[in-house]
Design a protein around this motif. Structure first.
Motif, PDB file in Angstrom:
ATOM      1  N   PHE A  10      15.388  12.388  -6.574  1.00 15.37           N
ATOM      2  CA  PHE A  10      14.641  11.459  -5.858  1.00 15.37           C
ATOM      3  C   PHE A  10      15.812  10.502  -4.968  1.00 15.37           C
ATOM      4  CE2 PHE A  10      10.671  11.090  -8.626  1.00 15.37           C
ATOM      5  CZ  PHE A  10      10.553  12.631  -8.731  1.00 15.37           C
ATOM      6  N   THR A  11      15.031  10.092  -4.057  1.00 14.13           N
ATOM      7  CA  THR A  11      16.093   8.965  -3.126  1.00 14.13           C
ATOM      8  C   THR A  11      15.136   7.846  -2.721  1.00 14.13           C
ATOM      9  OG1 THR A  11      17.529  10.754  -2.474  1.00 14.13           O
ATOM     10  CG2 THR A  11      17.405   8.906  -1.248  1.00 14.13           C
ATOM     11  N   ILE A  12      15.456   6.932  -3.076  1.00 16.44           N
ATOM     12  CA  ILE A  12      14.859   5.657  -2.430  1.00 16.44           C
ATOM     13  C   ILE A  12      15.307   4.962  -1.347  1.00 16.44           C
ATOM     14  CG2 ILE A  12      16.250   4.040  -3.966  1.00 16.44           C
ATOM     15  CD1 ILE A  12      13.661   2.258  -4.457  1.00 16.44           C
ATOM     16  N   SER A  13      14.690   4.468  -0.511  1.00 18.80           N
ATOM     17  CA  SER A  13      15.118   3.731   0.780  1.00 18.80           C
ATOM     18  C   SER A  13      14.161   2.770   1.531  1.00 18.80           C
ATOM     19  CB  SER A  13      15.466   5.074   2.036  1.00 18.80           C
ATOM     20  OG  SER A  13      14.244   5.630   2.260  1.00 18.80           O
ATOM     21  N   ARG A  14      14.582   2.003   2.479  1.00 16.67           N
ATOM     22  CA  ARG A  14      13.784   1.149   3.067  1.00 16.67           C
ATOM     23  C   ARG A  14      14.226   1.019   4.554  1.00 16.67           C
ATOM     24  NH1 ARG A  14      15.371  -3.951  -0.292  1.00 16.67           N
ATOM     25  NH2 ARG A  14      13.982  -5.141   1.038  1.00 16.67           N
ATOM     26  N   ASP A  15      13.072   0.720   5.223  1.00 16.97           N
ATOM     27  CA  ASP A  15      13.107   0.386   6.775  1.00 16.97           C
ATOM     28  C   ASP A  15      12.645  -0.838   6.998  1.00 16.97           C
ATOM     29  OD1 ASP A  15      13.009   0.379   9.379  1.00 16.97           O
ATOM     30  OD2 ASP A  15      12.522   2.390   9.590  1.00 16.97           O
ATOM     31  N   ASN A  16      13.560  -1.926   7.126  1.00 10.43           N
ATOM     32  CA  ASN A  16      13.071  -3.188   7.175  1.00 10.43           C
ATOM     33  C   ASN A  16      12.338  -3.528   8.405  1.00 10.43           C
ATOM     34  OD1 ASN A  16      14.076  -3.962   4.790  1.00 10.43           O
ATOM     35  ND2 ASN A  16      16.221  -4.707   5.622  1.00 10.43           N
ATOM     36  N   ALA A  17      12.717  -2.560   9.679  1.00 13.75           N
ATOM     37  CA  ALA A  17      12.108  -3.060  10.886  1.00 13.75           C
ATOM     38  C   ALA A  17      10.523  -2.301  10.581  1.00 13.75           C
ATOM     39  CB  ALA A  17      12.738  -1.811  11.970  1.00 13.75           C
ATOM     40  N   ASN A  45       8.981  -2.583   7.610  1.00 10.60           N
ATOM     41  CA  ASN A  45       8.556  -3.354   6.547  1.00 10.60           C
ATOM     42  C   ASN A  45       7.983  -2.458   5.503  1.00 10.60           C
ATOM     43  OD1 ASN A  45       8.338  -5.924   5.498  1.00 10.60           O
ATOM     44  ND2 ASN A  45       6.433  -6.252   5.818  1.00 10.60           N
ATOM     45  N   THR A  46       8.677  -1.109   5.512  1.00  5.18           N
ATOM     46  CA  THR A  46       8.076  -0.131   4.642  1.00  5.18           C
ATOM     47  C   THR A  46       9.444   0.360   3.973  1.00  5.18           C
ATOM     48  OG1 THR A  46       6.706   0.370   6.192  1.00  5.18           O
ATOM     49  CG2 THR A  46       7.182   2.206   4.711  1.00  5.18           C
ATOM     50  N   ALA A  47       8.998   0.884   2.519  1.00  9.02           N
ATOM     51  CA  ALA A  47      10.060   1.430   1.595  1.00  9.02           C
ATOM     52  C   ALA A  47       9.593   2.779   1.321  1.00  9.02           C
ATOM     53  CB  ALA A  47      10.060   0.724   0.285  1.00  9.02           C
ATOM     54  N   TYR A  48      10.368   3.795   1.034  1.00 14.14           N
ATOM     55  CA  TYR A  48      10.260   5.097   0.730  1.00 14.14           C
ATOM     56  C   TYR A  48      10.752   5.743  -0.576  1.00 14.14           C
ATOM     57  CZ  TYR A  48       9.328   4.580   6.014  1.00 14.14           C
ATOM     58  OH  TYR A  48       9.231   4.460   7.044  1.00 14.14           O
ATOM     59  N   VAL A  64       0.813  -1.259  -0.013  1.00 10.94           N
ATOM     60  CA  VAL A  64      -0.050   0.025   0.035  1.00 10.94           C
ATOM     61  C   VAL A  64       0.954   1.319  -0.091  1.00 10.94           C
ATOM     62  CG1 VAL A  64      -1.860   1.111   1.159  1.00 10.94           C
ATOM     63  CG2 VAL A  64      -1.731  -1.139   1.210  1.00 10.94           C
ATOM     64  N   GLU A  65       0.730   1.984  -1.002  1.00  8.92           N
ATOM     65  CA  GLU A  65       1.333   3.459  -1.044  1.00  8.92           C
ATOM     66  C   GLU A  65       0.557   4.607  -0.226  1.00  8.92           C
ATOM     67  OE1 GLU A  65       1.973   1.332  -5.286  1.00  8.92           O
ATOM     68  OE2 GLU A  65       0.342   1.713  -3.703  1.00  8.92           O
ATOM     69  N   SER A  72       5.397   6.740   0.863  1.00  5.43           N
ATOM     70  CA  SER A  72       5.863   5.255   1.525  1.00  5.43           C
ATOM     71  C   SER A  72       5.241   4.179   1.102  1.00  5.43           C
ATOM     72  CB  SER A  72       5.258   5.475   3.014  1.00  5.43           C
ATOM     73  OG  SER A  72       5.700   6.776   3.740  1.00  5.43           O
ATOM     74  N   CYS A  73       5.539   3.168   1.206  1.00  2.00           N
ATOM     75  CA  CYS A  73       5.178   1.788   0.517  1.00  2.00           C
ATOM     76  C   CYS A  73       5.315   0.987   1.683  1.00  2.00           C
ATOM     77  CB  CYS A  73       6.032   1.199  -0.647  1.00  2.00           C
ATOM     78  SG  CYS A  73       5.702  -0.394  -1.209  1.00  2.00           S
ATOM     79  N   ALA A  74       4.232   0.399   2.025  1.00  2.00           N
ATOM     80  CA  ALA A  74       3.744  -0.450   3.534  1.00  2.00           C
ATOM     81  C   ALA A  74       3.446  -1.918   3.106  1.00  2.00           C
ATOM     82  CB  ALA A  74       2.988  -0.005   4.412  1.00  2.00           C
ATOM     83  N   ALA A  75       4.400  -2.903   3.236  1.00  2.00           N
ATOM     84  CA  ALA A  75       4.161  -4.119   3.067  1.00  2.00           C
ATOM     85  C   ALA A  75       3.294  -4.930   4.139  1.00  2.00           C
ATOM     86  CB  ALA A  75       5.398  -4.977   2.486  1.00  2.00           C
ATOM     87  N   SER A  76       2.569  -5.881   3.768  1.00  2.00           N
ATOM     88  CA  SER A  76       1.827  -6.814   4.618  1.00  2.00           C
ATOM     89  C   SER A  76       1.789  -8.349   3.929  1.00  2.00           C
ATOM     90  CB  SER A  76       0.599  -6.435   5.324  1.00  2.00           C
ATOM     91  OG  SER A  76      -0.351  -6.211   3.952  1.00  2.00           O
ATOM     92  N   GLY A  77       1.840  -9.069   4.710  1.00  2.00           N
ATOM     93  CA  GLY A  77       1.852 -10.541   4.308  1.00  2.00           C
ATOM     94  C   GLY A  77       3.061 -11.212   4.022  1.00  2.00           C
ATOM     95  N   PHE A  78       4.538 -10.239   3.668  1.00  5.09           N
ATOM     96  CA  PHE A  78       5.333 -10.994   3.611  1.00  5.09           C
ATOM     97  C   PHE A  78       6.370  -9.747   4.296  1.00  5.09           C
ATOM     98  CE2 PHE A  78       6.972  -8.181  -0.147  1.00  5.09           C
ATOM     99  CZ  PHE A  78       5.589  -7.510  -0.374  1.00  5.09           C
TER     100      PHE A  78
END
Length: 125
Positions: free
Chosen positions: A68-75, A77-80, A5-6, A21-27
C-alpha cells in the motif's frame, strides 16, 4: 461543514489493485495528518497507514507494508491510498481520517478529529 468522503471501494480479485480517494470539504487537508483505517466484520478498527503533517513522512502497518502507498494532493484537497497485491484478508470497510491536534499522526484512531463514512473493499475470486 467539515466533511471527508471516501471513494473507490470495489470488489477485486486477489492480486489486484485499487486506489481509494479521500476528498475533504470545509477544511484544508494540508494542515492535518491523514490516516487510513479499516474494519473487517467482527474485528476492531485498525490503522493501515498515515502521512504526517509535521514532516511528510509516511508510515504503514506491517500487514500492508510494501503493498500500500499513501499520498496526498493538497491542491485537490484529497488523499489517496493505492493498494496493490490485494489479499482476501484486506477485505474491510476502509476509512480516512484527519488529525489536527496530533498533526504528526499515528495508527491510533483516537488521534483523529474527522472521519469519513467508509468505503467497502472486498477481495475475492
Amino acid at each position: 461543514q467539515v466533511r471527508l468522503v471516501e471513494y473507490g471501494g470495489a470488489l477485486v480479485q486477489p492480486g489486484g489493485s485499487l486506489r481509494l480517494s479521500c476528498a475533504a470539504s470545509g477544511f484544508t487537508l494540508d494542515s492535518y495528518a491523514i490516516g487510513w483505517f479499516r474494519q473487517a466484520p467482527g474485528k476492531e478498527r485498525e490503522g493501515v497507514s498515515y502521512i504526517s503533517n509535521t514532516d511528510g513522512s509516511t508510515h504503514y502497518a506491517d500487514s500492508v507494508k510494501g503493498r500500500f502507498t499513501i499520498s496526498r494532493d493538497n491542491a485537490r484537497n484529497t488523499a489517496y491510498l493505492q493498494m496493490n497485491s490485494l489479499r482476501p484478508e484486506d477485505t474491510a470497510v476502509y476509512y480516512c481520517a484527519a488529525a489536527g491536534t496530533y498533526s504528526s499522526g499515528g495508527l491510533l484512531s483516537w488521534l483523529y478529529d474527522y472521519w469519513g463514512q467508509g468505503t467497502q473493499v472486498t477481495v475475492s475470486s
